[in-house]
Write a protein that holds these residues in place. Structure first.
Motif, PDB file in Angstrom:
ATOM      1  N   GLN A 152      58.716  61.737  32.501  1.00  0.00           N
ATOM      2  CA  GLN A 152      59.119  60.368  32.847  1.00  0.00           C
ATOM      3  C   GLN A 152      60.375  59.861  32.290  1.00  0.00           C
ATOM      4  O   GLN A 152      61.027  58.881  32.899  1.00  0.00           O
ATOM      5  CB  GLN A 152      58.056  59.588  31.866  1.00  0.00           C
ATOM      6  CG  GLN A 152      56.731  59.640  32.662  1.00  0.00           C
ATOM      7  CD  GLN A 152      55.547  59.056  31.741  1.00  0.00           C
ATOM      8  OE1 GLN A 152      55.806  58.116  31.027  1.00  0.00           O
ATOM      9  NE2 GLN A 152      54.355  59.147  32.267  1.00  0.00           N
ATOM     10  N   MET A 153      61.065  60.919  31.446  1.00  0.00           N
ATOM     11  CA  MET A 153      62.271  60.530  30.929  1.00  0.00           C
ATOM     12  C   MET A 153      63.451  60.970  31.531  1.00  0.00           C
ATOM     13  O   MET A 153      64.487  60.918  31.058  1.00  0.00           O
ATOM     14  CB  MET A 153      62.368  60.979  29.445  1.00  0.00           C
ATOM     15  CG  MET A 153      61.203  60.136  28.463  1.00  0.00           C
ATOM     16  SD  MET A 153      61.070  61.120  26.937  1.00  0.00           S
ATOM     17  CE  MET A 153      62.558  60.732  25.970  1.00  0.00           C
ATOM     18  N   VAL A 154      63.375  62.038  32.454  1.00  0.00           N
ATOM     19  CA  VAL A 154      64.430  62.695  33.139  1.00  0.00           C
ATOM     20  C   VAL A 154      64.368  62.605  34.582  1.00  0.00           C
ATOM     21  O   VAL A 154      63.478  62.247  35.244  1.00  0.00           O
ATOM     22  CB  VAL A 154      64.047  64.120  32.658  1.00  0.00           C
ATOM     23  CG1 VAL A 154      62.904  64.708  33.184  1.00  0.00           C
ATOM     24  CG2 VAL A 154      65.456  65.062  33.017  1.00  0.00           C
ATOM     25  N   ASN A 155      65.434  62.900  35.238  1.00  0.00           N
ATOM     26  CA  ASN A 155      65.863  62.716  36.501  1.00  0.00           C
ATOM     27  C   ASN A 155      66.193  64.235  37.020  1.00  0.00           C
ATOM     28  O   ASN A 155      67.256  64.900  36.639  1.00  0.00           O
ATOM     29  CB  ASN A 155      67.154  61.985  36.888  1.00  0.00           C
ATOM     30  CG  ASN A 155      67.388  61.832  38.349  1.00  0.00           C
ATOM     31  OD1 ASN A 155      66.587  61.918  39.354  1.00  0.00           O
ATOM     32  ND2 ASN A 155      68.594  61.822  38.585  1.00  0.00           N
ATOM     33  N   LEU A 156      65.354  64.798  37.709  1.00  0.00           N
ATOM     34  CA  LEU A 156      65.406  66.222  38.063  1.00  0.00           C
ATOM     35  C   LEU A 156      65.703  66.130  39.417  1.00  0.00           C
ATOM     36  O   LEU A 156      65.190  65.762  40.357  1.00  0.00           O
ATOM     37  CB  LEU A 156      63.922  66.963  38.077  1.00  0.00           C
ATOM     38  CG  LEU A 156      63.659  67.117  36.419  1.00  0.00           C
ATOM     39  CD1 LEU A 156      62.367  67.887  36.248  1.00  0.00           C
ATOM     40  CD2 LEU A 156      64.784  67.693  35.659  1.00  0.00           C
ATOM     41  N   CYS A 157      66.692  67.151  39.766  1.00  0.00           N
ATOM     42  CA  CYS A 157      66.802  67.466  41.412  1.00  0.00           C
ATOM     43  C   CYS A 157      65.965  68.577  41.748  1.00  0.00           C
ATOM     44  O   CYS A 157      65.100  69.113  40.968  1.00  0.00           O
ATOM     45  CB  CYS A 157      68.357  67.840  41.514  1.00  0.00           C
ATOM     46  SG  CYS A 157      68.616  69.614  40.493  1.00  0.00           S
ATOM     47  N   ASP A 158      66.042  68.878  43.112  1.00  0.00           N
ATOM     48  CA  ASP A 158      64.872  69.702  43.778  1.00  0.00           C
ATOM     49  C   ASP A 158      65.097  71.153  42.915  1.00  0.00           C
ATOM     50  O   ASP A 158      63.999  71.880  42.683  1.00  0.00           O
ATOM     51  CB  ASP A 158      65.260  69.973  45.196  1.00  0.00           C
ATOM     52  CG  ASP A 158      65.002  68.613  46.254  1.00  0.00           C
ATOM     53  OD1 ASP A 158      64.091  67.867  45.430  1.00  0.00           O
ATOM     54  OD2 ASP A 158      65.460  68.547  47.057  1.00  0.00           O
ATOM     55  N   ASN A 159      66.380  71.733  42.762  1.00  0.00           N
ATOM     56  CA  ASN A 159      66.349  72.821  42.183  1.00  0.00           C
ATOM     57  C   ASN A 159      65.883  73.071  40.721  1.00  0.00           C
ATOM     58  O   ASN A 159      65.192  73.845  40.236  1.00  0.00           O
ATOM     59  CB  ASN A 159      68.000  73.149  42.301  1.00  0.00           C
ATOM     60  CG  ASN A 159      68.106  74.590  41.589  1.00  0.00           C
ATOM     61  OD1 ASN A 159      67.852  75.611  42.024  1.00  0.00           O
ATOM     62  ND2 ASN A 159      69.150  74.732  40.677  1.00  0.00           N
TER      63      ASN A 159
END
Length: 209
Positions: free
Chosen positions: A29-36
């Protein structure tokens, strides 16, 4: 918990340490992850590895912004997307640390201080290095050497290096504020200065050169 420690080593480098107390769900909930990132995250089998992966990215994004992403080159060395800063990463047990520098190549390694290092010392130390290990603070001194050699590998940038013959740590005492070492290869030869931080039962060694 929030950031455990922040050290500004000089005007060009910053060291951040995070103690992981959150669950995987809380970290997501604290992070922005890309598809990779999501693809890499799903491949990790252990919960601890997932937490380390997420916390590293949380640290980067809290320091530099949610648009910053971490990638790895062909040798596994991490670098940043959308930032010109240089990066080094380490993690062990419940701690994660990153070292950022604008002009220099940073390297750091962190280890939990345990007696197991006594059994493997001859695998990474030369005869000369072993002869100069302190007998009164042996565990710390061995890990200072171990962490410094891990840093030298990161500074060299490739993993095909011989720990004993091509990575040298110069003689020092475990309570010295600084110590030095060098990479000795035909294609790369450079000397570095190390600093260290001891907290709880952990040791962190770093270099910014």
């Amino acid at each position: 918990m929030p950031l455990y420690k922040h050290i500004q080593n000089n005007s060009d480098s910053d060291l951040y340490i995070w103690k992981i107390t959150e669950s995987v769900g809380e970290l997501l909930q604290m992070v922005n992850l890309c598809d990779n990132d999501f693809k890499r995250f799903d491949k990790f089998g252990s919960e601890s590895r997932k937490k380390e992966f997420l916390t590293t990215r949380i640290l980067i994004q809290q320091c530099l912004g949610s648009h910053i992403q971490i990638c790895n080159n062909q040798h596994g060395k991490p670098y940043l997307i959308n930032s010109n800063l240089n990066l080094s990463i380490t993690h062990t047990k419940s701690y994660v640390a990153i070292l950022l520098s604008g002009k220099h190549t940073p390297a750091l390694d962190m280890e939990y201080l345990s007696k197991r290092v006594h059994r493997i010392a001859s695998r990474f130390l030369s005869k000369h290095e072993l002869e100069n290990i302190s007998q009164t603070d042996k565990t710390l001194h061995l890990y200072q050497h171990w962490c410094a050699k891990e840093c030298l590998i990161k500074l060299y940038g490739k993993k095909d290096v011989h720990l004993i013959d091509e990575l040298k740590i110069h003689t020092f005492q475990p309570n010295d504020k600084y110590f030095t070492g060098e990479v000795c290869r035909s294609d790369f030869a450079k000397k570095y200065r190390f600093e260290y931080l001891r907290f709880d039962e952990y040791l962190l060694v770093y270099a910014v050169n």
